[in-house]
Design an enzyme around this catalytic site. Structure first.
Site, PDB file in Angstrom:
ATOM      1  CD  GLU A 268      -1.753  -2.353   1.611  1.00 24.40           C
ATOM      2  OE1 GLU A 268      -0.583  -2.577   1.981  1.00 24.40           O
ATOM      3  OE2 GLU A 268      -2.655  -3.228   1.628  1.00 24.40           O
TER       4      GLU A 268
ATOM      5  CE  LYS B  30     -17.087  -7.235   2.443  1.00 23.57           C
ATOM      6  NZ  LYS B  30     -16.289  -8.422   2.821  1.00 23.57           N
TER       7      LYS B  30
ATOM      8  CG  PHE C 106     -10.643  -9.889  10.735  1.00 27.24           C
ATOM      9  CD1 PHE C 106      -9.450 -10.278  11.333  1.00 27.24           C
ATOM     10  CD2 PHE C 106     -10.722  -9.911   9.348  1.00 27.24           C
ATOM     11  CE1 PHE C 106      -8.360 -10.687  10.562  1.00 27.24           C
ATOM     12  CE2 PHE C 106      -9.640 -10.323   8.573  1.00 27.24           C
ATOM     13  CZ  PHE C 106      -8.458 -10.706   9.184  1.00 27.24           C
ATOM     14  CD  GLN C 107      -7.866  -7.570   7.386  1.00 28.90           C
ATOM     15  OE1 GLN C 107      -8.693  -7.371   6.512  1.00 28.90           O
ATOM     16  NE2 GLN C 107      -6.650  -8.048   7.146  1.00 28.90           N
TER      17      GLN C 107
ATOM     18  CG  MET D  85      21.507  13.127   5.300  1.00 25.91           C
ATOM     19  SD  MET D  85      22.753  14.294   4.719  1.00 25.91           S
ATOM     20  CE  MET D  85      21.961  14.963   3.270  1.00 25.91           C
TER      21      MET D  85
HETATM   22  C1  LIG Z   1      11.444   6.324   6.532  1.00 26.56           C
HETATM   23  C2  LIG Z   1      12.676   7.022   6.977  1.00 26.56           C
HETATM   24  N1  LIG Z   1      13.458   6.480   7.919  1.00 26.56           N
HETATM   25  C3  LIG Z   1      14.591   7.116   8.320  1.00 26.56           C
HETATM   26  C4  LIG Z   1      14.963   8.302   7.776  1.00 26.56           C
HETATM   27  C5  LIG Z   1      16.217   9.022   8.249  1.00 26.56           C
HETATM   28  N2  LIG Z   1      17.200   9.120   7.156  1.00 26.56           N
HETATM   29  C6  LIG Z   1      17.345  10.236   6.413  1.00 26.56           C
HETATM   30  S1  LIG Z   1      18.495  10.073   5.212  1.00 26.56           S
HETATM   31  C7  LIG Z   1      18.860   8.513   5.691  1.00 26.56           C
HETATM   32  C8  LIG Z   1      19.912   7.714   4.987  1.00 26.56           C
HETATM   33  C9  LIG Z   1      19.505   7.319   3.622  1.00 26.56           C
HETATM   34  O1  LIG Z   1      20.423   6.377   3.114  1.00 26.56           O
HETATM   35  P1  LIG Z   1      20.412   6.011   1.594  1.00 26.56           P
HETATM   36  O2  LIG Z   1      19.043   5.676   1.143  1.00 26.56           O
HETATM   37  O3  LIG Z   1      21.448   4.994   1.317  1.00 26.56           O
HETATM   38  O4  LIG Z   1      20.794   7.408   0.909  1.00 26.56           O
HETATM   39  P2  LIG Z   1      22.183   8.208   0.999  1.00 26.56           P
HETATM   40  O5  LIG Z   1      22.057   9.212   2.100  1.00 26.56           O
HETATM   41  O6  LIG Z   1      23.258   7.217   1.272  1.00 26.56           O
HETATM   42  O7  LIG Z   1      22.306   8.859  -0.331  1.00 26.56           O
HETATM   43  C10 LIG Z   1      18.069   8.136   6.792  1.00 26.56           C
HETATM   44  C11 LIG Z   1      18.159   6.833   7.464  1.00 26.56           C
HETATM   45  C12 LIG Z   1      14.087   8.848   6.807  1.00 26.56           C
HETATM   46  N3  LIG Z   1      14.325  10.029   6.246  1.00 26.56           N
HETATM   47  N4  LIG Z   1      12.986   8.190   6.408  1.00 26.56           N
END
Ligand SMILES: Cc1ncc(C[n+]2csc(CCOP(=O)(O)OP(=O)(O)O)c2C)c(N)n1
Ligand SMILES: [Mg+2]
Length: 580
Positions: free
Chosen positions: A71, A183, A133-134, A492
């Site tokens: 989803e 539903k 349920f659900q 990041m």
């Molecule tokens: C759903 C979610 N979980 C955690 C984060 C925190 N977060 C921001 S950037 C990042 C790292 C992303 O890593 P990657 O996809 O390898 O991209 P890169 O920064 O290496 O280009 C994280 C964990 C987020 N933004 N969204």
């Protein structure tokens, strides 16, 4: 969308057929209303509470539904469809877990003001509140992250609710609207009537600006010596890019565009300064700090833009803010000249009398800064740098592709090094920063723009949050080019740990990631890999020449960082820059 405009999209004779006052089930009414609203693709996933709806779809050749594999994939695809086309995106999920799987996507759309109509099934009205349920209270769960929501209790109300939902989602400050359909309501029958008129008491977005406020703005521009325009997502949502260009050409005020404003003003323009904020350009950030008049056009002074508010735009004698949403005025910064209204009409009115500001020396200083402090990176022929990959993508597509990104370093490099000249060409989760968004959003963007080149730029981390949607690229031959900037880490997070947590690299290692080339192949999608510049050019060319979907794994160094950077708590004057 009005019934009038949607009529154009429907095959000849279909509209008359759809409007017939037949005796229909709630599910049949739903499909008819969606078609009458001009919806040409719905993204969704079935389950018990929506089975009547999926039964109504069976054999219906006019209605197009794409079955995603999660989803979350469905709602991000609907979001990418909406951001890239300007139309309302629609998704459907079942009650309980289906509905809760949509929550991140609803919040993503809400933060960035994206028009969605989100349809969830629910347990039968007689079971609501019994822990059936659900059953999940999706109305309660999503209350703070929807623009509006409805639970339809009688089939007689359904057509009117759908009509209203589309109207609310797509007018004023846009946003996601939830329609929860129990539903029994989807099964019950009534005589169908499609309401032509919509009258919603208490809902009247202010479209036309107050003339006196616009005059005040023009007077402030006349008196300013160092004015700056901060243009945001509102320019794109309002379709005001032509008006903004005219306004800038008339007033000669330099422009910075936020992440979500990129493309709302052509980056090729000599008065464009780049993006502001945490990873903004020296020129844009310095101009904000030095300006005496700051004009926000559809930008909400997000903390990633302003950084430390205490030291934000300290020399601005006046701050003007043009926005459709009165609640944004003065929310984060004190505003002296509010102009509430649709940006397109505000700027059209301003353009009638706008004159050049006295900005010659200011503009020449800004042009000098642009020359002296361009965005740059230390290139190295021995390795493949992520910025190099983005520049290559930009050059080979001449800036004409639709780019979606995920969230992280690659997102910032895409924002910095791909030069956007058209609105709706960058699709990215700004406000919520949702990892897992970029790839399914590209699928939605491609469905809405079948003739455009759609490129999805992802990190190796975020790609694993929705990679299951490769299945629908494969079976429907959706030709998205899926780029992975593979630095083997949550880049990041690593960057923050390097700069702020004294290089204590905690839980960022992505060892154990799949071989993305093999992952693509497992879904029946072509997979390519590049580890050098030479390979990068070769495989990228091959990807562009391949008519269907392709996954391209660009292996880049782990330690590369995004610069400039303003650390949290610092002001825009305190930028860490790339060293010489
Ligand atoms: C759903 C979610 N979980 C955690 C984060 C925190 N977060 C921001 S950037 C990042 C790292 C992303 O890593 P990657 O996809 O390898 O991209 P890169 O920064 O290496 O280009 C994280 C964990 C987020 N933004 N969204
Ligand atoms: Mg990464």
């Amino acid at each position: 969308m009005s019934a009038q405009s949607s009529a154009i999209l429907l095959k000849e004779g279909l509209r008359e057929k759809l409007l017939k006052p037949d005796y229909l089930s709630g599910s049949e009414i739903l499909l008819r209303c969606l078609l009458l609203e001009g919806v040409d693709c719905v993204f969704g996933y079935p389950g018990g509470a929506v089975l009547y709806m999926y039964d109504a779809m069976y054999g219906n050749e006019d209605f197009h539904h794409l079955l995603t594999r999660h989803e979350q994939g469905a709602i991000h695809a609907a979001d990418g469809y909406a951001r890239s086309t300007g139309k309302v995106g629609v998704c459907i999920a079942t009650s309980g877990p289906g509905a809760t799987n949509l929550v991140t996507g609803i919040a993503t759309a809400h933060m960035d003001s994206i028009p969605l109509v989100v349809i969830t099934g629910n347990v039968a009205t007689s079971l609501i509140g019994t822990d059936a349920f659900q059953e999940a209270d999706i109305m309660g769960i999503t209350m703070p992250i929807t623009k509006h929501s409805y639970q339809v209790r009688k089939v007689e109300d359904l057509a009117g609710v759908i009509r209203e939902a589309f109207h609310i989602a797509s007018t004023g400050r846009k946003g996601p609207v939830l329609i929860d359909i129990p539903k029994d309501v989807s099964a019950d029958k009534t005589t169908f009537t499609y309401p032509e008129e919509i009258q919603i008491r208490g809902y009247k977005p202010i479209e036309h600006p107050n003339k006196q406020q616009v005059e005040k703005l023009l007077k402030a521009i006349e008196e300013a010596e160092r004015p700056v325009i901060l243009a945001g997502a509102g320019v794109v949502h309002s379709g005001a890019h032509h008006e903004l260009l005219e306004f800038v050409n008339k007033t000669q005020i330099p422009v910075t565009t936020t992440l979500l404003g990129l493309g709302g003003f052509p980056s090729a323009h000599s008065l464009w300064m780049g993006m502001p904020g945490m990873h903004g350009t020296y020129t844009a950030n310095t101009a904000i700090q030095e300006c005496d008049l700051l004009i926000s056009i559809g930008a909400r002074f997000d903390d990633r833009v302003t950084m430390n508010l205490e030291g934000f735009a300290p020399k601005a004698r006046l701050i003007a803010h043009i926005d459709i949403d009165p609640a944004e005025i003065g929310k984060n910064v004190e505003t002296h000249i509010p102009c509430v209204g649709d940006i397109k009409s505000v700027l059209a009115l301003a353009n009638e009398a706008a004159k050049p500001a006295q900005t010659e020396s200011w503009v020449s200083k800004i042009k000098e800064n642009k020359q002296k402090f361009p965005l740059k990176f230390k290139d190295d022929d021995a390795v493949l740098k992520p910025q190099y990959v983005i520049e290559m993508i930009h050059e080979t597509t001449k800036g004409e592709a639709i780019i979606t990104t995920d969230v992280g370093q690659h997102q910032m490099w895409a924002a910095q090094f791909y030069k956007f000249n058209h609105p709706r060409s960058l699709i990215t989760s700004g406000g919520l920063g949702t990892m897992g968004f970029g790839f399914p959003a590209a699928i939605g963007a491609q469905m809405g723009n079948p003739d455009r080149l759609v490129i999805s730029i992802n990190g190796d981390g975020g790609m694993q949050m929705c990679s299951q949607e490769l299945a629908i690229c494969a079976i429907h031959n959706i030709p998205v080019k899926v780029v992975i900037i593979n630095n083997q880490v949550l880049g990041m997070v690593r960057q923050w740990q390097e700069f702020i947590y004294e290089e204590r690299y905690s839980q960022i290692d992505l060892s154990g990631s799949p071989d993305f080339v093999q992952l693509a192949k497992a879904y029946g999608v072509k997979g390519l890999r590049a580890q050098t510049k030479e390979e990068a050019h070769r495989v990228w060319q091959e990807a562009l020449e391949t008519p269907g979907p392709v996954v391209i794994d660009f292996v880049v160094p782990t330690s590369e960082v995004v610069l400039p950077m303003v650390l949290q708590g610092k002001t825009l004057s305190e930028m860490m820059m790339e060293e010489e």
